[in-house]
Scaffold this active site. Structure first.
Site, PDB file in Angstrom:
ATOM      1  N   SER A  74       0.828  -1.195   0.000  1.00  0.00           N
ATOM      2  CA  SER A  74       0.000   0.000   0.000  1.00  0.00           C
ATOM      3  C   SER A  74       0.874   1.262   0.000  1.00  0.00           C
ATOM      4  O   SER A  74       1.673   1.456  -0.920  1.00  0.00           O
ATOM      5  CB  SER A  74      -0.954  -0.039   1.205  1.00  0.00           C
ATOM      6  OG  SER A  74      -2.001   0.880   1.064  1.00  0.00           O
ATOM      7  N   ASP A 199     -10.047  -5.843  -3.934  1.00  0.00           N
ATOM      8  CA  ASP A 199      -9.483  -4.665  -3.274  1.00  0.00           C
ATOM      9  C   ASP A 199     -10.283  -3.414  -3.643  1.00  0.00           C
ATOM     10  O   ASP A 199     -10.455  -3.094  -4.816  1.00  0.00           O
ATOM     11  CB  ASP A 199      -8.019  -4.496  -3.717  1.00  0.00           C
ATOM     12  CG  ASP A 199      -7.244  -3.503  -2.865  1.00  0.00           C
ATOM     13  OD1 ASP A 199      -7.873  -2.673  -2.185  1.00  0.00           O
ATOM     14  OD2 ASP A 199      -6.009  -3.566  -2.888  1.00  0.00           O
ATOM     15  N   HIS A 227      -7.289  -6.044   0.232  1.00  0.00           N
ATOM     16  CA  HIS A 227      -6.142  -5.135   0.295  1.00  0.00           C
ATOM     17  C   HIS A 227      -4.982  -5.652   1.152  1.00  0.00           C
ATOM     18  O   HIS A 227      -3.918  -5.054   1.162  1.00  0.00           O
ATOM     19  CB  HIS A 227      -6.595  -3.766   0.816  1.00  0.00           C
ATOM     20  CG  HIS A 227      -5.595  -2.675   0.611  1.00  0.00           C
ATOM     21  ND1 HIS A 227      -5.182  -2.270  -0.649  1.00  0.00           N
ATOM     22  CD2 HIS A 227      -4.913  -1.904   1.500  1.00  0.00           C
ATOM     23  CE1 HIS A 227      -4.295  -1.292  -0.518  1.00  0.00           C
ATOM     24  NE2 HIS A 227      -4.117  -1.056   0.759  1.00  0.00           N
TER      25      HIS A 227
END
Length: 245
Positions: A74, A199, A227
């Site tokens: 991320s 996601d 995610h």
């Protein structure tokens, strides 16, 4: 001996988020494996002046050995790409986990809707803890193991110091504004990616756009992951890493 592999976490998290998978990564990688806190998270110091991607990455670069393999989840993926561009002697390979060179949705680019990040910025002023909790829920959204994913993430965070408020605020600004698409298109280092089809923060459609930036980009999509695939689909995550490390 192979180069060191360094794990970089996402927004609101800390290095402990890799706790369960770090031994598994070490088992398939002959070099050293290390997870480090982004500046201002998990007790790590924030930059002395303004907190930006550049100032925070400079602090991270001082912790890296030459030719490190960066595994960025991320927000950590943005740091990995920035470090590969601006500290090329430190980075031999980049592996993005549910990450993208530009997170914010705009015309002709898929990503997080600006209103979502704006809402988090407003909520952050009222309660950092509640904002992180909501962010945890969004990260697990769509995963078949959502409840367990959130439980594991929350438990991993609990044992470390709370993130610095400057780091939280700046991290959202980085997610909202930093655009590393041009950098990704010219990076000489190999870049790999692992994504979750479910996601909600990094939509699967953006993968095609990333490939257009860098035709050498190699990736895999886990059909039932969201995610945090290294938590919800640990074995598939390790199998992927084994194939690219």
């Amino acid at each position: 001996m192979q180069n060191e592999a360094v794990l970089l976490h996402g927004w609101g998290m800390n290095a402990q988020v890799w706790h369960y998978v770090e031994p598994d990564i070490q088992a398939v990688y002959k070099g050293n494996v290390r997870s480090i806190n982004l500046p201002g998270f998990g007790g790590a110091c924030s930059p002395a002046g303004d907190y930006s991607l550049a100032s925070a990455a400079e602090l991270l670069a001082k912790q890296l050995h030459a030719n490190s393999v960066l595994i960025g989840w991320s927000l950590g993926g943005l740091f990995a790409l920035y470090l590969a561009k601006h500290f090329p002697e430190k980075v031999s390979k980049v592996i993005l986990i549910a990450s993208t060179p530009y997170f914010c949705e705009q015309q002709h680019w898929l990503g997080i809707k600006p209103d979502v990040l704006n809402t988090f910025q407003v909520q952050l002023q009222n309660s950092a803890a509640k904002t992180i909790e909501r962010f945890l829920a969004i990260q697990a959204m769509g995963s078949e193991n959502a409840r367990e994913d959130i439980k594991h993430l929350r438990a991993l965070l609990a044992g470390s110091p709370a993130p610095d408020s400057r780091a939280l605020k700046a991290g959202l600004e980085i997610l909202k504004r930093e655009d590393l698409r041009a950098e990704m298109s010219v990076l000489p280092q190999p870049i790999f990616g692992l994504f979750g089809r479910l996601d909600s923060l990094v939509p699967k459609g953006v993968i095609t756009q990333i490939c257009e930036l860098n035709p050498q980009f190699n990736y895999e999509v886990l059909p039932k992951a969201s995610h945090a695939p290294f938590i919800s689909h640990r074995q598939e995550f390790i199998t992927f890493l084994k194939s690219v490390l």
